[in-house]
Design a protein around this motif. Structure first.
Motif, PDB file in Angstrom:
ATOM      1  N   LEU A 177       0.831  -1.201   0.000  1.00 52.11           N
ATOM      2  CA  LEU A 177       0.000   0.000   0.000  1.00 52.11           C
ATOM      3  C   LEU A 177       0.869   1.255   0.000  1.00 52.11           C
ATOM      4  O   LEU A 177       0.543   2.250  -0.670  1.00 52.11           O
ATOM      5  N   LEU A 178       1.960   1.227   0.727  1.00 48.70           N
ATOM      6  CA  LEU A 178       2.863   2.377   0.744  1.00 48.70           C
ATOM      7  C   LEU A 178       3.552   2.565  -0.604  1.00 48.70           C
ATOM      8  O   LEU A 178       3.721   3.697  -1.078  1.00 48.70           O
ATOM      9  N   LYS A 179       3.924   1.459  -1.213  1.00 51.62           N
ATOM     10  CA  LYS A 179       4.666   1.534  -2.477  1.00 51.62           C
ATOM     11  C   LYS A 179       3.778   1.807  -3.679  1.00 51.62           C
ATOM     12  O   LYS A 179       4.134   2.594  -4.560  1.00 51.62           O
ATOM     13  N   ASP A 180       2.613   1.171  -3.723  1.00 48.37           N
ATOM     14  CA  ASP A 180       1.802   1.180  -4.942  1.00 48.37           C
ATOM     15  C   ASP A 180       0.642   2.169  -4.920  1.00 48.37           C
ATOM     16  O   ASP A 180      -0.080   2.286  -5.909  1.00 48.37           O
ATOM     17  N   THR A 181       0.426   2.856  -3.800  1.00 45.92           N
ATOM     18  CA  THR A 181      -0.671   3.825  -3.735  1.00 45.92           C
ATOM     19  C   THR A 181      -0.166   5.143  -3.151  1.00 45.92           C
ATOM     20  O   THR A 181       0.934   5.224  -2.593  1.00 45.92           O
ATOM     21  N   ASP A 182      -1.004   6.152  -3.275  1.00 43.50           N
ATOM     22  CA  ASP A 182      -0.708   7.462  -2.682  1.00 43.50           C
ATOM     23  C   ASP A 182      -1.517   7.694  -1.415  1.00 43.50           C
ATOM     24  O   ASP A 182      -1.624   8.832  -0.939  1.00 43.50           O
ATOM     25  N   LEU A 183      -2.078   6.632  -0.865  1.00 44.69           N
ATOM     26  CA  LEU A 183      -2.892   6.777   0.334  1.00 44.69           C
ATOM     27  C   LEU A 183      -2.061   7.343   1.484  1.00 44.69           C
ATOM     28  O   LEU A 183      -0.913   6.926   1.687  1.00 44.69           O
ATOM     29  N   PRO A 184      -2.598   8.268   2.242  1.00 45.34           N
ATOM     30  CA  PRO A 184      -1.883   8.775   3.417  1.00 45.34           C
ATOM     31  C   PRO A 184      -1.627   7.652   4.412  1.00 45.34           C
ATOM     32  O   PRO A 184      -2.386   6.678   4.495  1.00 45.34           O
ATOM     33  N   VAL A 185      -0.558   7.793   5.171  1.00 45.91           N
ATOM     34  CA  VAL A 185      -0.209   6.785   6.169  1.00 45.91           C
ATOM     35  C   VAL A 185      -1.366   6.575   7.131  1.00 45.91           C
ATOM     36  O   VAL A 185      -1.659   5.437   7.538  1.00 45.91           O
ATOM     37  N   SER A 193      -4.240   3.242  15.794  1.00 43.71           N
ATOM     38  CA  SER A 193      -3.882   4.641  15.531  1.00 43.71           C
ATOM     39  C   SER A 193      -2.740   4.690  14.534  1.00 43.71           C
ATOM     40  O   SER A 193      -1.971   3.719  14.407  1.00 43.71           O
ATOM     41  N   PRO A 194      -2.570   5.801  13.811  1.00 44.90           N
ATOM     42  CA  PRO A 194      -1.426   5.948  12.904  1.00 44.90           C
ATOM     43  C   PRO A 194      -0.090   5.830  13.634  1.00 44.90           C
ATOM     44  O   PRO A 194       0.876   5.295  13.081  1.00 44.90           O
ATOM     45  N   ARG A 243       6.960   6.630   5.826  1.00 43.42           N
ATOM     46  CA  ARG A 243       7.223   7.643   4.795  1.00 43.42           C
ATOM     47  C   ARG A 243       8.602   7.460   4.169  1.00 43.42           C
ATOM     48  O   ARG A 243       8.781   7.669   2.960  1.00 43.42           O
ATOM     49  N   ASP A 244       9.585   7.064   4.980  1.00 45.80           N
ATOM     50  CA  ASP A 244      10.924   6.804   4.437  1.00 45.80           C
ATOM     51  C   ASP A 244      10.903   5.578   3.526  1.00 45.80           C
ATOM     52  O   ASP A 244      11.547   5.559   2.467  1.00 45.80           O
ATOM     53  N   PHE A 245      10.164   4.548   3.938  1.00 46.90           N
ATOM     54  CA  PHE A 245      10.033   3.346   3.103  1.00 46.90           C
ATOM     55  C   PHE A 245       9.410   3.704   1.765  1.00 46.90           C
ATOM     56  O   PHE A 245       9.873   3.257   0.710  1.00 46.90           O
ATOM     57  N   ARG A 246       8.365   4.515   1.773  1.00 48.73           N
ATOM     58  CA  ARG A 246       7.681   4.902   0.536  1.00 48.73           C
ATOM     59  C   ARG A 246       8.634   5.648  -0.387  1.00 48.73           C
ATOM     60  O   ARG A 246       8.673   5.386  -1.591  1.00 48.73           O
ATOM     61  N   ARG A 247       9.409   6.544   0.162  1.00 46.83           N
ATOM     62  CA  ARG A 247      10.322   7.337  -0.664  1.00 46.83           C
ATOM     63  C   ARG A 247      11.402   6.456  -1.297  1.00 46.83           C
ATOM     64  O   ARG A 247      11.746   6.617  -2.467  1.00 46.83           O
ATOM     65  N   ARG A 248      11.906   5.479  -0.538  1.00 46.68           N
ATOM     66  CA  ARG A 248      12.994   4.639  -1.041  1.00 46.68           C
ATOM     67  C   ARG A 248      12.515   3.515  -1.938  1.00 46.68           C
ATOM     68  O   ARG A 248      13.313   2.917  -2.661  1.00 46.68           O
TER      69      ARG A 248
END
Length: 271
Positions: free
Chosen positions: A223-231, A242-243, A259-264
């Motif tokens: 979900l973090l890699k393949d979508t733009d959904l907020p954390v 909770s987040p 967020r770091d995982f998504r960026r990398r």
């Protein structure tokens, strides 16, 4: 006028190889798919866990993962493999299988079939031809399965522990986006959490909680890699309270914040 219909375009072939320690989730984390997978190991060795049962693999192994079946495999620096997404599993076994091709002739035949599928899936190939080769591959698999001794094939899967863990992983795959606990799954299976944990240790050397958390982690990664959904929304989808709790759990598992995982992860593809 072309009267021939176009085959289902879901047939796909991807390479599995070592991607470094930060990308191990791409192969090792427990995952499941709505469609079947066929894994062809051509080089190296390691371990694969399918439906909660861990076995070793090596060169010239062919492993079938039915739809909605949890699996994950170790892919070290020496491993090279291909994973084929099956467009249709009608006529294929309901359970997974692991073929170890010991003779040279079937090894060569399998390589030829996989190379033909790969060639026809290229931009200048013919998708209809790829599906024809896939049909031949299914016949090859059927013949190889027919040569196995039914008394010894998949003997470990027939144990009570393996059957229980397989049912457990099936439930996890169905309810991965819930906040169900191990105790909740154990109750559904009619056993105690302790008995479920003991069975998981016996079949794959991992705890019941580890299998559950690993499947949720893979879902979070995709979900973090393949979508733009907020954390925040991803945490909600996966049943976290909770987040902040999601972020803490994800960081403990991966060593980095969501967020770091998504960026990398931008630029990586997954099988």
């Amino acid at each position: 006028m072309n009267m021939m219909s176009t085959p289902n375009p879901a047939l796909a072939l991807a390479t599995l190889s070592f991607s470094g320690p930060n990308a191990r989730w791409r192969t090792e984390a427990m995952r499941s798919h709505a469609t079947g997978r066929l894994i062809h190991i051509t080089k190296g060795q390691g371990r694969i866990t399918v439906a909660g049962l861990t076995n070793g693999y090596g060169p010239n192994n062919l492993i079938y993962i039915p739809p909605h079946t949890m699996y994950g495999l170790e892919v070290g620096p020496t491993v090279f493999a291909q994973i084929l997404t099956l467009p249709d599993t009608t006529g294929w076994p309901d359970a997974s299988f692991h073929l170890r091709l010991l003779d040279v002739d079937p090894q060569k035949e399998l390589v030829t079939l996989m190379e033909a599928i790969e060639r026809e899936l290229q931009p200048n190939g013919d998708l209809r031809a790829a599906h024809c080769h896939f049909g031949l591959l299914s016949i090859f698999v059927e013949r190889q399965l027919a040569t196995r001794d039914p008394a010894t094939a998949d003997a470990r899967r027939k144990t009570a522990a393996a059957k229980l863990v397989a049912r457990y992983t099936t439930l996890i795959a169905q309810d991965v986006r819930s906040d169900r606990s191990v105790a909740s799954y154990a109750a559904s299976l009619g056993v105690t959490p302790t008995h479920l944990a003991r069975s998981c240790r016996k079949t794959c050397g991992r705890s019941a909680l580890s299998l559950l958390n690993d499947r949720v982690h893979y879902e979070a990664c995709t979900l973090l890699k393949d979508t733009d959904l907020p954390v925040k929304m991803i945490a909600q989808r996966l049943g976290f309270r909770s987040p902040a709790y999601f972020t803490r759990s994800f960081q403990e598992k991966s060593g980095q914040a969501p967020r770091d995982f998504r960026r990398r992860s931008i630029g990586f593809s997954r099988p």
